[in-house]
Scaffold this motif. Structure first.
Motif, short mmCIF file in Angstrom:
data_model
loop_
_atom_site.label_atom_id
_atom_site.label_comp_id
_atom_site.label_asym_id
_atom_site.label_seq_id
_atom_site.Cartn_x
_atom_site.Cartn_y
_atom_site.Cartn_z
N LYS A 105 0.83 -1.20 0.00
CA LYS A 105 0.00 0.00 0.00
C LYS A 105 0.87 1.25 0.00
O LYS A 105 1.61 1.52 0.95
CB LYS A 105 -0.93 0.02 1.21
CG LYS A 105 -1.88 1.21 1.19
CD LYS A 105 -2.98 1.12 2.23
CE LYS A 105 -3.94 2.29 2.11
NZ LYS A 105 -5.04 2.23 3.09
N VAL A 106 0.77 2.04 -1.07
CA VAL A 106 1.51 3.29 -1.20
C VAL A 106 0.52 4.41 -1.52
O VAL A 106 -0.23 4.33 -2.50
CB VAL A 106 2.59 3.21 -2.29
CG1 VAL A 106 3.26 4.57 -2.48
CG2 VAL A 106 3.63 2.15 -1.96
N VAL A 107 0.52 5.44 -0.70
CA VAL A 107 -0.32 6.62 -0.90
C VAL A 107 0.59 7.77 -1.31
O VAL A 107 1.59 8.03 -0.64
CB VAL A 107 -1.07 6.99 0.40
CG1 VAL A 107 -1.95 8.22 0.18
CG2 VAL A 107 -1.88 5.81 0.91
N VAL A 108 0.28 8.43 -2.39
CA VAL A 108 1.17 9.48 -2.89
C VAL A 108 0.68 10.86 -2.47
O VAL A 108 -0.52 11.10 -2.32
CB VAL A 108 1.33 9.42 -4.42
CG1 VAL A 108 1.92 8.09 -4.84
CG2 VAL A 108 0.02 9.68 -5.14
N GLN A 109 1.64 11.75 -2.29
CA GLN A 109 1.34 13.14 -1.94
C GLN A 109 2.38 14.03 -2.59
O GLN A 109 3.59 13.83 -2.40
CB GLN A 109 1.39 13.33 -0.42
CG GLN A 109 1.34 14.77 0.02
CD GLN A 109 0.00 15.21 0.56
OE1 GLN A 109 -0.95 14.43 0.57
NE2 GLN A 109 -0.10 16.44 0.99
N GLY A 110 1.94 15.00 -3.37
CA GLY A 110 2.87 15.99 -3.89
C GLY A 110 3.42 16.82 -2.76
O GLY A 110 2.67 17.29 -1.90
N CYS A 111 4.74 16.98 -2.73
CA CYS A 111 5.35 17.72 -1.62
C CYS A 111 6.68 18.30 -2.07
O CYS A 111 7.58 17.57 -2.49
CB CYS A 111 5.56 16.79 -0.42
SG CYS A 111 6.38 17.58 0.98
N ASP A 112 6.79 19.61 -1.96
CA ASP A 112 8.05 20.30 -2.18
C ASP A 112 8.67 20.53 -0.81
O ASP A 112 8.17 21.34 -0.01
CB ASP A 112 7.79 21.64 -2.87
CG ASP A 112 9.05 22.46 -3.10
OD1 ASP A 112 10.13 22.05 -2.60
OD2 ASP A 112 8.98 23.51 -3.75
#
Length: 280
Positions: A52-59
């Motif tokens: 299970k991998v949940v992605v989140q855009g993050c700088d």
């Protein structure tokens, strides 16, 4: 399944060390929050995962982005068990007599400040979690000059000291903080530091692999999974008596000058022996 149902946050998870570590955590049962600015790379991380991998855009140069990442992971799962502060790049390549303030600050924001605020915004969600652990990516460049550009080396040395300070600050909450120091690992950090076009990146990585085979005692190129193995160990119960320290994973690159491990390489003593032998 050392991390079954544990919540793990990994930054820089779209490629290289971050991707390998996110995939390994997921394979061992974790719920992984994979963060990066590279959306396509994150999609590939998900596609490669058998967990299970949940992605989140993050700088990670944005503290607000980091806080949003940590808050989301905790809100959706009830807390955070481990964080791998890994996102980074080569930074400004200028020498100290040429670097401009903007390049220095950009490098420090990306490589050092991001780690500080990765810790800062994760900790409120880690208190009271048994086995809570933070791992930060430093580098062999933290040991001394010659391994990287100056700003990068200084930032990575700062990560080592930050790791020690954070370990002391967070001991009261039973949160362990350690670092990992990669050597020459075959990722795209080197090629992207030189702004190589995509069609040349693979050739660049091949050149690095060939070079690293003869630059260190372990005669093979380092792989992202070598670092992932170390990170998972530091986050595991097997490392429960470790905090405020760092693991060098460098194939022996830093054991000493080449003649200390390569009998074919000339060193001071070998040169003196040759002179003495010629005189006798």
């Amino acid at each position: 399944m050392r991390f079954n149902n544990k919540t793990i946050v990994v930054t820089g998870a779209a490629s290289g060390i971050g991707r390998a570590t996110a995939l390994q955590f997921a394979a061992e049962g974790a719920i992984v929050y994979a963060a990066d600015i590279d959306e396509a790379g994150l999609a590939q991380t998900v596609a490669d995962s058998n967990g299970k991998v949940v992605v989140q855009g993050c700088d990670v140069t944005s503290p607000q982005d980091i806080k949003a990442l940590m808050d989301r992971a905790a809100a959706e799962t009830g807390g955070i068990d481990a964080v791998f502060n890994n996102a980074g790049a080569g930074g400004d390549r200028a020498t100290i007599d040429e670097i401009e303030p903007e390049g220095w600050d950009r490098t420090m924001d990306l490589l050092l400040r991001s780690v500080a605020f990765g810790i800062r915004y994760a900790v409120p969600h880690m208190k009271g979690r048994a086995g809570a652990a933070i791992v930060n990516t430093s580098s062999v460049a933290a040991i001394g000059p010659g391994y990287s550009p100056t700003a990068y080396a200084v930032a990575k040395a700062g990560v080592l000291h930050l790791t020690k300070c954070a370990a002391a600050d967070l001991a009261q909450y039973q949160i362990r903080v350690n670092a990992v120091q990669p050597g020459f690992i075959n990722t795209n950090i080197f090629t992207r530091s030189f702004d190589m076009p995509p069609e040349l990146e693979e050739k660049g990585k091949q050149a690095i692999a060939i070079m690293s085979q003869s630059a260190q005692p372990v005669a093979r190129g380092g792989q992202p999974t070598d670092i992932a193995d170390a990170v998972l160990f530091l986050c595991s119960e097997a490392a429960s008596f470790m905090t405020g320290t760092s693991l060098l994973v460098d194939g022996g690159l830093t054991v000493g000058p080449r003649h200390s491990w390569d009998p074919e390489a000339p060193g001071v003593y070998q040169a003196l022996e040759a002179i003495a032998a010629s005189a006798s």
